[in-house]
Design a protein around this motif. Sequence first.
Motif, short mmCIF file in Angstrom:
data_model
loop_
_atom_site.label_atom_id
_atom_site.label_comp_id
_atom_site.label_asym_id
_atom_site.label_seq_id
_atom_site.Cartn_x
_atom_site.Cartn_y
_atom_site.Cartn_z
N ALA A 51 0.97 -1.21 -0.05
CA ALA A 51 0.16 -0.02 0.03
C ALA A 51 1.08 1.29 -0.11
N THR A 52 0.48 2.22 -0.93
CA THR A 52 1.43 3.58 -1.10
C THR A 52 0.96 4.56 -0.14
N TYR A 53 -0.33 4.41 0.44
CA TYR A 53 -0.77 5.73 1.16
C TYR A 53 -0.17 5.38 2.39
N ARG A 54 0.31 6.67 2.94
CA ARG A 54 1.15 6.83 4.13
C ARG A 54 0.71 7.73 5.37
N GLY A 55 -0.67 7.94 5.13
CA GLY A 55 -1.32 8.89 6.05
C GLY A 55 -1.43 8.21 7.60
N GLN A 56 -2.08 8.82 8.39
CA GLN A 56 -1.93 8.32 9.91
C GLN A 56 -2.99 7.05 9.84
N ARG A 57 -2.62 6.15 10.61
CA ARG A 57 -3.38 4.96 10.86
C ARG A 57 -3.78 4.86 12.44
N GLN A 58 -4.96 5.18 12.73
CA GLN A 58 -5.31 5.32 14.21
C GLN A 58 -6.03 3.87 14.64
N ALA A 59 -5.92 2.99 13.96
CA ALA A 59 -6.49 1.71 14.50
C ALA A 59 -5.92 1.38 15.69
N ARG A 60 -6.56 0.58 16.59
CA ARG A 60 -5.82 0.22 17.89
C ARG A 60 -4.98 -1.17 17.35
N GLU A 61 -5.23 -1.70 16.49
CA GLU A 61 -4.27 -2.86 16.14
C GLU A 61 -4.21 -2.91 14.58
N VAL A 62 -3.08 -2.70 14.07
CA VAL A 62 -2.39 -2.76 12.45
C VAL A 62 -1.75 -3.90 12.19
N GLN A 63 -2.16 -4.59 11.23
CA GLN A 63 -1.40 -5.65 10.73
C GLN A 63 -1.05 -5.52 9.27
N THR A 64 0.04 -5.71 8.90
CA THR A 64 0.46 -5.85 7.30
C THR A 64 0.37 -7.39 6.71
N PHE A 65 -0.21 -7.41 5.73
CA PHE A 65 -0.22 -8.58 5.00
C PHE A 65 0.53 -8.67 3.63
#
Length: 218
Positions: A51-65
């Motif tokens: 994913a190229t979007y580099r904006g803020q990620r406010q999710a409690r849990e962030v996983q990359t696949f």
Amino acid sequence: MRCVVTAGPTFEPLDAVRRLTNFSSGRLGSELANYLVAHGHEVALLIGQLATYRGQRQAREVQTFSTTADLRQRLRALAGQPVEAVFHAAAVSDFSFGKILLRSSQGELSEIKSGKISTREGTLLAELVPTPKIIAELRPWFPAARIVAWKYEVEGDQPGVVRLAEKQIAECHTDACVANGPAYGPGFGLVRAGGECRHLPNSDALFEALEKFITRTR
């Protein structure tokens, strides 16, 4: 509510360094996750490594696949938790690689199974095989959740995309589908089971409609 959002592309490896993937920035799913968090929901965001979007990620849990198989495994792991809503916006690769053959300048064919394929050794013949659709597995994994998936189409017209969205809902037993892409035109169509389609002019309107959709009484 506890929500799961998928965003961005999966990829399938050709060799140790090359990949097949879809065009997807991951922005829409990331911004949806942020909107849900801002409205008091607990969110797990699954986002593609490419994913190229580099904006803020406010999710409690962030996983990359990475691959489709990796995304499937991560969703199945979340299925054991009390998830109440799933937003499947990831651009899952439609194909993966089957047999990879190298045709030499003499016309001989040899199968390649690993390593980096040299561009100097001949012509590459790659078999593309359909990837199993994750969307069809969401309902068994999350039987009590509201499930919304995306239908992005490049060719056709808006009524045709809406019909495809309705078909996807019926076949995959989801609750709604977001129709968009060049074939749909500007904005989004929120298609619900039963054939109702609500046009939404922009992502802000879409996020508001989706949040209301998951919080209303069944």
